[in-house]
Write an enzyme that holds these catalytic residues in place. Structure first.
Site, PDB file in Angstrom:
ATOM      1  N   GLY A  28       0.807  -1.216   0.000  1.00  0.00           N
ATOM      2  CA  GLY A  28       0.000   0.000   0.000  1.00  0.00           C
ATOM      3  C   GLY A  28       0.838   1.263   0.000  1.00  0.00           C
ATOM      4  N   LEU A  30       0.436   3.655  -2.131  1.00  0.00           N
ATOM      5  CA  LEU A  30       0.836   3.484  -3.534  1.00  0.00           C
ATOM      6  C   LEU A  30       1.357   4.777  -4.140  1.00  0.00           C
ATOM      7  CD1 LEU A  30      -2.190   1.290  -4.691  1.00  0.00           C
ATOM      8  CD2 LEU A  30       0.057   0.538  -3.870  1.00  0.00           C
ATOM      9  N   HIS A  31       2.416   4.645  -4.919  1.00  0.00           N
ATOM     10  CA  HIS A  31       2.990   5.786  -5.644  1.00  0.00           C
ATOM     11  C   HIS A  31       3.075   5.408  -7.127  1.00  0.00           C
ATOM     12  CE1 HIS A  31       6.589   3.332  -5.494  1.00  0.00           C
ATOM     13  NE2 HIS A  31       6.543   3.338  -4.173  1.00  0.00           N
ATOM     14  N   GLY A  33       5.440   4.482  -8.894  1.00  0.00           N
ATOM     15  CA  GLY A  33       6.192   3.243  -9.159  1.00  0.00           C
ATOM     16  C   GLY A  33       5.245   2.046  -9.165  1.00  0.00           C
ATOM     17  N   HIS A  34       4.394   1.949  -8.132  1.00  0.00           N
ATOM     18  CA  HIS A  34       3.402   0.859  -8.095  1.00  0.00           C
ATOM     19  C   HIS A  34       2.485   0.928  -9.321  1.00  0.00           C
ATOM     20  CE1 HIS A  34       3.996   1.276  -3.558  1.00  0.00           C
ATOM     21  NE2 HIS A  34       4.287   0.015  -3.782  1.00  0.00           N
ATOM     22  N   LYS A 146      13.836  -1.400  -7.498  1.00  0.00           N
ATOM     23  CA  LYS A 146      14.416  -0.720  -6.331  1.00  0.00           C
ATOM     24  C   LYS A 146      14.744  -1.780  -5.269  1.00  0.00           C
ATOM     25  CE  LYS A 146      12.026   1.556  -3.228  1.00  0.00           C
ATOM     26  NZ  LYS A 146      12.404   0.863  -1.983  1.00  0.00           N
ATOM     27  N   ASP A 147      13.854  -2.762  -5.143  1.00  0.00           N
ATOM     28  CA  ASP A 147      14.075  -3.866  -4.203  1.00  0.00           C
ATOM     29  C   ASP A 147      14.665  -5.040  -4.986  1.00  0.00           C
ATOM     30  OD1 ASP A 147      12.733  -2.701  -1.776  1.00  0.00           O
ATOM     31  OD2 ASP A 147      11.091  -2.579  -3.206  1.00  0.00           O
ATOM     32  N   SER A 183       7.270   4.123  -0.636  1.00  0.00           N
ATOM     33  CA  SER A 183       6.206   4.524   0.292  1.00  0.00           C
ATOM     34  C   SER A 183       6.799   5.204   1.518  1.00  0.00           C
ATOM     35  CB  SER A 183       5.400   3.301   0.728  1.00  0.00           C
ATOM     36  OG  SER A 183       4.944   2.616  -0.412  1.00  0.00           O
ATOM     37  N   ARG A 184       8.009   4.809   1.895  1.00  0.00           N
ATOM     38  CA  ARG A 184       8.643   5.392   3.093  1.00  0.00           C
ATOM     39  C   ARG A 184       9.068   6.837   2.884  1.00  0.00           C
ATOM     40  NH1 ARG A 184      10.304   0.026   3.757  1.00  0.00           N
ATOM     41  NH2 ARG A 184       9.819  -0.838   5.802  1.00  0.00           N
TER      42      ARG A 184
HETATM   43  O1  PAF Z   1       7.915  -4.884  -1.981  1.00  0.00           O
HETATM   44  C1  PAF Z   1       6.927  -4.933  -1.211  1.00  0.00           C
HETATM   45  O2  PAF Z   1       6.081  -4.037  -1.176  1.00  0.00           O
HETATM   46  C2  PAF Z   1       6.766  -6.131  -0.280  1.00  0.00           C
HETATM   47  O3  PAF Z   1       8.002  -6.584   0.174  1.00  0.00           O
HETATM   48  C3  PAF Z   1       5.952  -7.271  -0.910  1.00  0.00           C
HETATM   49  C4  PAF Z   1       6.630  -7.871  -2.124  1.00  0.00           C
HETATM   50  C5  PAF Z   1       4.559  -6.763  -1.299  1.00  0.00           C
HETATM   51  C6  PAF Z   1       5.774  -8.389   0.126  1.00  0.00           C
HETATM   52  O4  PAF Z   1       5.133  -7.925   1.265  1.00  0.00           O
END
Ligand code: PAF
Length: 250
Positions: A28, A30-31, A33-34, A146-147, A183-184
């Site tokens: 959630g 959401l920005h 990127g999402h 990013k992750d 989101s942070r």
């Molecule tokens: O990247 C994220 O937002 C979270 O790590 C994910 C993949 C939704 C799992 O909770």
């Protein structure tokens, strides 16, 4: 859709047998990127399912979990506008009927980078993603680069457990000043928000990881690591209470 029972019943309906599902799991807040993941999922699949679940199992710091932004009504509006067909909005009890007794652990690549600073974090991520994939059974799932360590571990899990879902990495979206969308970022103090793009600038410089770490510390960051692996350069650093991560191709 709250809970998982209704969804699991719906998922067995004939329309889901023929349609390809694109899945965008999120926590959630959401920005754009999402939303770029959702747009791609929309283009490449017949149906798009998103999930919003702030997964307690992946937070090693209880304060971080408490502070994590949860603008649910706004997220629902954004998901509707982005053309998501279904939203899973489960509770922790829905996802962990086992009380998190069963979990997925990766024992090599999860030990470094963020794994070294966030004990248990990747167990929580892999476990929740496996559960969500089993619920949604998508053809494709979309993850932001990013992750990148997270994406690699999820892709590795899919291969190790013979999952049918294709894991799709999507480029990091950035603010005009270069800060990776996250989101942070909403939690950054104004002076830290101004400083935050220096992380990306430092990563792109020609300096060595050790020099970059020193530079970030001199600017006022508290760096966890700056490291090269998998043909990329990764960094994680704190500004106040917020931990930022980013990576670029090395
Ligand atoms: O990247 C994220 O937002 C979270 O790590 C994910 C993949 C939704 C799992 O909770």
């Amino acid at each position: 859709m709250k809970g998982t029972k209704r969804w699991r019943a719906l998922r067995t309906e004939p329309r889901f047998a023929i349609d390809e599902i694109g899945f965008v799991p999120t926590m959630g807040a959401l920005h754009d990127g999402h939303l770029s993941l959702l747009e791609r999922a929309r283009r490449e699949n017949d149906l798009v399912v998103a999930s919003v679940f702030v997964n307690p199992a992946q937070f090693n710091d209880p304060q971080d979990l408490r502070r994590y932004p949860r603008p649910v009504a706004e997220d629902v509006r954004k998901l509707e506008a982005a053309g998501a067909d279904y939203l899973l909005l489960p509770s922790a009890e829905d996802i962990y009927p086992d009380g998190y007794r069963y979990r997925v652990t990766e024992t090599a690549d999860s030990a470094g980078l963020c794994g070294a600073f966030r004990p248990g974090h990747f167990d929580g991520v892999l476990t929740v993603v496996l559960k969500l994939l089993n619920l949604v059974r998508p053809a494709r799932a979309y993850f932001g680069e990013k992750d990148y360590q997270q994406y690699r571990l999820i892709k590795g899990m899919a291969e190790a457990f013979f999952l049918d879902t294709e894991m799709i990495p999507c480029p990091t979206l950035r603010e005009p000043d270069g800060l990776a969308m996250s989101s942070r970022n909403l939690l950054l103090e104004p002076e830290h928000r101004e400083l935050a793009p220096e992380l990306y600038r430092a990563l792109r410089s020609k300096n060595s990881p050790a020099e970059i770490k020193r530079r970030l510390a001199a600017l006022g960051f508290k760096p966890d690591y700056v490291e090269e692996r998998w043909g990329r350069r990764f960094a994680a650093a704190r500004l106040g209470k917020v931990r930022l991560i980013d990576n670029v191709k090395a």
